[in-house]
Design an enzyme around this catalytic site. Structure first.
Site, PDB file in Angstrom:
ATOM      1  CG  HIS A  53     -19.098  62.811  23.813  1.00 11.70           C
ATOM      2  ND1 HIS A  53     -18.227  63.869  23.980  1.00 11.70           N
ATOM      3  CD2 HIS A  53     -20.345  63.339  23.935  1.00 11.70           C
ATOM      4  CE1 HIS A  53     -18.911  64.980  24.192  1.00 11.70           C
ATOM      5  NE2 HIS A  53     -20.192  64.685  24.175  1.00 11.70           N
ATOM      6  CD  GLU A  55     -13.666  60.340  21.955  1.00 14.45           C
ATOM      7  OE1 GLU A  55     -12.904  61.089  21.345  1.00 14.45           O
ATOM      8  OE2 GLU A  55     -14.892  60.587  22.084  1.00 14.45           O
ATOM      9  CB  CYS A  83     -14.654  66.641  24.419  1.00 14.22           C
ATOM     10  SG  CYS A  83     -15.560  65.403  25.379  1.00 14.22           S
ATOM     11  CB  CYS A  86     -13.882  61.861  25.548  1.00 14.26           C
ATOM     12  SG  CYS A  86     -15.593  61.742  24.986  1.00 14.26           S
TER      13      CYS A  86
END
Length: 156
Positions: A53, A55, A83, A86
């Site tokens: 992801h 991040e 999310c 993250c």
């Protein structure tokens, strides 16, 4: 510090990654002392890595550039509210502050809905959609026991 400028950088990372078919529409930059020291965009589909992801990729980049596993004194700018995965990575990295652009509701409207994870966390292990069961705790405790007495460990 021009926060909108850094948010625009995160959005630009999201757009560039998405347009290059690297993954979903998410981007992140990490800033320290007014300088971008980490940048990332979602690369889940291009790397076949469900943890890639924006991040997480930005945290990896920033930590590599800092030579540290902590983001002390850093500010994280992400194009969307993080999310659960993250969010955990952000707390482990310990930046000073997080700014996010779009919300998790905005993400859900285009098919990125993480509510099921929050709901799963509330359930007993056996009732989750992926069941969890403890196995061999008497064996698994060994690394913890050794860590507790390890004299040259790096605390974090």
């Amino acid at each position: 510090m021009d926060h909108k400028h850094y948010m625009q950088e995160a959005v630009t990372a999201a757009l560039k990654g998405m347009q290059n078919n690297e993954g979903g529409p998410f981007g992140c930059v990490i800033v320290k002392d007014g300088k971008i020291i980490g940048k990332g965009n979602n690369k889940v589909t291009s790397t076949n890595d469900p943890t890639a992801h924006a991040e997480v990729t930005a945290i990896r980049d920033a930590c590599k550039n800092l030579g540290s596993f902590q983001l002390e004194g850093c500010i994280l700018y992400t194009s969307c509210e993080p999310c659960p995965m993250c969010l955990g990575a952000i707390y482990w990295a310990r930046p000073e502050k997080v700014y996010y652009g779009s919300t998790k509701t905005d993400a859900a409207h285009i098919g990125f809905d993480d509510d099921f994870i929050y709901e799963e966390l509330k359930l007993p292990y056996a009732d989750r959609s992926i069941p969890f069961e403890q196995l061999a705790p008497e064996v698994a405790i060994t690394p913890f026991q050794e860590w507790a007495t390890k004299e040259d460990k790096t605390e974090y």
